[in-house]
Design a protein around this motif. Structure first.
Motif, short mmCIF file in Angstrom:
data_model
loop_
_atom_site.label_atom_id
_atom_site.label_comp_id
_atom_site.label_asym_id
_atom_site.label_seq_id
_atom_site.Cartn_x
_atom_site.Cartn_y
_atom_site.Cartn_z
N ARG A 123 3.03 0.07 4.21
CA ARG A 123 3.30 -0.65 2.73
C ARG A 123 4.67 -1.37 2.79
O ARG A 123 4.08 -2.13 1.97
CB ARG A 123 4.00 0.90 1.73
N SER A 158 1.32 -8.86 0.03
CA SER A 158 0.55 -9.02 -1.47
C SER A 158 1.58 -9.77 -1.87
O SER A 158 0.83 -10.99 -2.63
CB SER A 158 0.64 -8.17 -1.77
N LEU A 180 -2.24 -8.97 -10.18
CA LEU A 180 -2.34 -8.07 -9.65
C LEU A 180 -1.80 -7.39 -8.05
O LEU A 180 -1.31 -6.93 -8.48
CB LEU A 180 -4.20 -8.78 -9.58
N LEU A 181 -1.90 -9.12 -7.88
CA LEU A 181 -1.24 -8.91 -6.40
C LEU A 181 0.11 -8.20 -6.56
O LEU A 181 1.18 -7.81 -5.82
CB LEU A 181 -1.37 -10.18 -5.56
N TYR A 239 2.60 -4.52 3.54
CA TYR A 239 1.66 -4.35 2.31
C TYR A 239 1.91 -5.26 1.20
O TYR A 239 1.55 -6.51 0.73
CB TYR A 239 0.56 -3.25 2.33
N ALA A 240 3.45 -4.80 1.23
CA ALA A 240 4.32 -5.57 -0.10
C ALA A 240 3.95 -7.00 0.29
O ALA A 240 4.31 -7.68 -0.66
CB ALA A 240 5.16 -4.63 -0.03
N ALA A 259 1.91 -6.84 -8.56
CA ALA A 259 2.30 -5.28 -9.31
C ALA A 259 1.74 -4.40 -8.52
O ALA A 259 2.65 -3.49 -8.02
CB ALA A 259 1.04 -5.57 -10.52
N LEU A 260 0.48 -5.08 -7.42
CA LEU A 260 0.35 -4.42 -5.94
C LEU A 260 2.03 -4.08 -5.57
O LEU A 260 2.22 -3.55 -4.87
CB LEU A 260 -0.92 -4.14 -4.63
N ALA A 261 2.57 -5.48 -4.98
CA ALA A 261 3.75 -5.88 -3.60
C ALA A 261 4.45 -4.81 -4.79
O ALA A 261 5.54 -4.57 -3.61
CB ALA A 261 3.79 -7.20 -3.60
N TYR A 318 4.64 -2.70 -6.16
CA TYR A 318 4.23 -0.87 -6.20
C TYR A 318 4.27 -0.66 -3.70
O TYR A 318 5.15 0.43 -4.39
CB TYR A 318 3.13 -0.40 -6.67
N TRP A 319 4.18 -1.11 -4.00
CA TRP A 319 4.05 -0.89 -2.20
C TRP A 319 5.92 -1.11 -1.98
O TRP A 319 6.14 -0.51 -1.41
CB TRP A 319 2.76 -1.92 -1.75
#
Length: 143
Positions: free
Chosen positions: A12, A19, A37-38, A15-16, A40-42, A44-45
Protein backbone atom coordinates in the motif's frame (compact mmCIF):
# COMPACT_ATOMS: atom_id res chain seq x y z
CA UNK A 1 15.15 -4.25 5.83
CA UNK A 2 14.28 -5.04 2.28
CA UNK A 3 10.99 -4.62 0.53
CA UNK A 4 8.65 -7.56 1.09
CA UNK A 5 6.03 -7.83 -1.67
CA UNK A 6 3.90 -10.12 0.50
CA UNK A 7 3.47 -7.44 3.18
CA UNK A 8 0.20 -5.55 2.53
CA UNK A 9 1.37 -2.41 4.36
CA UNK A 10 4.49 -2.12 2.22
CA UNK A 11 2.47 -2.75 -0.93
CA UNK A 12 0.00 0.00 0.00
CA UNK A 13 2.86 2.40 0.73
CA UNK A 14 4.37 1.77 -2.70
CA UNK A 15 0.94 2.14 -4.32
CA UNK A 16 0.49 5.45 -2.49
CA UNK A 17 3.82 6.75 -3.73
CA UNK A 18 3.23 5.73 -7.35
CA UNK A 19 -0.38 6.89 -7.38
CA UNK A 20 0.56 10.24 -5.84
CA UNK A 21 3.30 10.84 -8.41
CA UNK A 22 0.98 10.05 -11.31
CA UNK A 23 -1.72 12.23 -9.78
CA UNK A 24 0.66 15.21 -9.79
CA UNK A 25 1.59 14.54 -13.43
CA UNK A 26 -2.05 14.30 -14.49
CA UNK A 27 -2.90 17.47 -12.56
CA UNK A 28 -0.08 19.36 -14.27
CA UNK A 29 -1.09 18.09 -17.72
CA UNK A 30 -4.75 19.13 -17.29
CA UNK A 31 -6.44 15.80 -16.65
CA UNK A 32 -8.05 16.82 -13.35
CA UNK A 33 -10.52 13.94 -13.02
CA UNK A 34 -7.81 11.29 -13.32
CA UNK A 35 -5.62 13.28 -10.94
CA UNK A 36 -8.49 13.51 -8.47
CA UNK A 37 -9.03 9.74 -8.55
CA UNK A 38 -5.35 8.90 -8.20
CA UNK A 39 -4.85 11.50 -5.46
CA UNK A 40 -7.75 10.09 -3.44
CA UNK A 41 -6.43 6.55 -3.86
CA UNK A 42 -2.95 7.66 -2.81
CA UNK A 43 -4.36 9.29 0.32
CA UNK A 44 -6.27 6.12 1.19
CA UNK A 45 -3.32 3.81 0.59
CA UNK A 46 -0.86 6.09 2.38
CA UNK A 47 -3.02 6.44 5.48
CA UNK A 48 -3.77 2.72 5.61
CA UNK A 49 -0.06 1.91 5.22
CA UNK A 50 0.83 4.21 8.11
CA UNK A 51 -1.91 2.82 10.32
CA UNK A 52 -0.94 -0.82 9.69
CA UNK A 53 0.75 -2.71 12.47
CA UNK A 54 4.31 -3.95 11.84
CA UNK A 55 4.31 -7.45 10.43
CA UNK A 56 5.74 -10.14 12.67
CA UNK A 57 8.06 -12.68 11.07
CA UNK A 58 6.50 -16.12 10.93
CA UNK A 59 8.17 -18.82 13.03
CA UNK A 60 8.30 -21.09 9.97
CA UNK A 61 10.40 -18.61 7.97
CA UNK A 62 14.08 -19.51 7.55
CA UNK A 63 16.57 -17.74 9.79
CA UNK A 64 18.55 -14.79 8.49
CA UNK A 65 21.68 -15.87 6.62
CA UNK A 66 24.94 -15.49 8.53
CA UNK A 67 23.31 -15.57 11.95
CA UNK A 68 22.28 -19.15 12.77
CA UNK A 69 20.42 -19.32 16.05
CA UNK A 70 20.70 -15.58 16.66
CA UNK A 71 17.47 -13.75 17.43
CA UNK A 72 16.12 -11.76 14.55
CA UNK A 73 16.39 -7.98 14.67
CA UNK A 74 13.16 -6.20 15.52
CA UNK A 75 11.09 -5.51 12.44
CA UNK A 76 11.14 -1.87 11.41
CA UNK A 77 8.64 0.05 9.34
CA UNK A 78 10.19 0.29 5.90
CA UNK A 79 6.94 1.57 4.41
CA UNK A 80 6.94 4.85 6.34
CA UNK A 81 9.02 6.87 3.87
CA UNK A 82 7.06 5.69 0.84
CA UNK A 83 3.73 6.22 2.58
CA UNK A 84 4.58 9.76 3.71
CA UNK A 85 5.92 10.62 0.25
CA UNK A 86 2.70 9.29 -1.25
CA UNK A 87 0.66 11.42 1.13
CA UNK A 88 2.64 14.54 0.28
CA UNK A 89 2.37 14.03 -3.47
CA UNK A 90 -1.33 13.17 -3.19
CA UNK A 91 -1.93 16.32 -1.17
CA UNK A 92 -0.09 18.39 -3.76
CA UNK A 93 -2.12 16.84 -6.58
CA UNK A 94 -5.39 17.44 -4.77
CA UNK A 95 -4.45 21.07 -4.12
CA UNK A 96 -3.67 21.52 -7.83
CA UNK A 97 -6.99 19.95 -8.83
CA UNK A 98 -8.91 22.01 -6.27
CA UNK A 99 -7.27 25.23 -7.50
CA UNK A 100 -8.11 24.32 -11.11
CA UNK A 101 -11.74 23.72 -10.22
CA UNK A 102 -11.87 26.92 -8.14
CA UNK A 103 -10.48 29.07 -10.96
CA UNK A 104 -12.96 27.55 -13.41
CA UNK A 105 -15.80 28.20 -10.99
CA UNK A 106 -14.82 31.78 -10.16
CA UNK A 107 -14.17 32.77 -13.78
CA UNK A 108 -17.02 30.76 -15.29
CA UNK A 109 -18.14 33.71 -17.46
CA UNK A 110 -14.72 33.89 -19.11
CA UNK A 111 -14.57 30.15 -19.85
CA UNK A 112 -18.13 30.16 -21.21
CA UNK A 113 -17.29 33.10 -23.46
CA UNK A 114 -14.16 31.38 -24.80
CA UNK A 115 -16.03 28.11 -25.45
CA UNK A 116 -18.85 29.91 -27.27
CA UNK A 117 -16.59 32.15 -29.38
CA UNK A 118 -16.59 31.32 -33.07
CA UNK A 119 -13.62 33.42 -34.18
CA UNK A 120 -10.18 34.24 -32.84
CA UNK A 121 -11.13 37.87 -32.36
CA UNK A 122 -14.16 36.85 -30.32
CA UNK A 123 -11.92 34.75 -28.04
CA UNK A 124 -9.60 37.69 -27.56
CA UNK A 125 -12.51 39.95 -26.63
CA UNK A 126 -13.32 37.56 -23.76
CA UNK A 127 -10.17 38.75 -21.97
CA UNK A 128 -12.14 41.75 -20.72
CA UNK A 129 -13.96 39.37 -18.34
CA UNK A 130 -10.70 38.67 -16.49
CA UNK A 131 -8.94 40.99 -14.02
CA UNK A 132 -5.93 42.77 -15.52
CA UNK A 133 -3.50 40.77 -13.36
CA UNK A 134 -4.71 37.43 -14.74
CA UNK A 135 -5.00 38.32 -18.41
CA UNK A 136 -1.43 37.24 -19.11
CA UNK A 137 -1.85 33.97 -17.21
CA UNK A 138 -5.36 32.80 -18.12
CA UNK A 139 -6.14 34.98 -21.14
CA UNK A 140 -5.89 34.03 -24.77
CA UNK A 141 -2.64 34.85 -26.52
CA UNK A 142 -2.50 37.67 -29.06
CA UNK A 143 -0.85 35.56 -31.74
Amino acid sequence: MRWDPTDPAQRRARYALLSGMWAVFFALFSWPYVALLLGALALYWGISALRAKPRRPSPDAPAAPGAPGAPAAPAGRPQTTAAVSGLVTAGLALVLVASTFTVQLVYRDYYTCVNDALTHEAKQSCDTLLPRELRGVLGTSNS
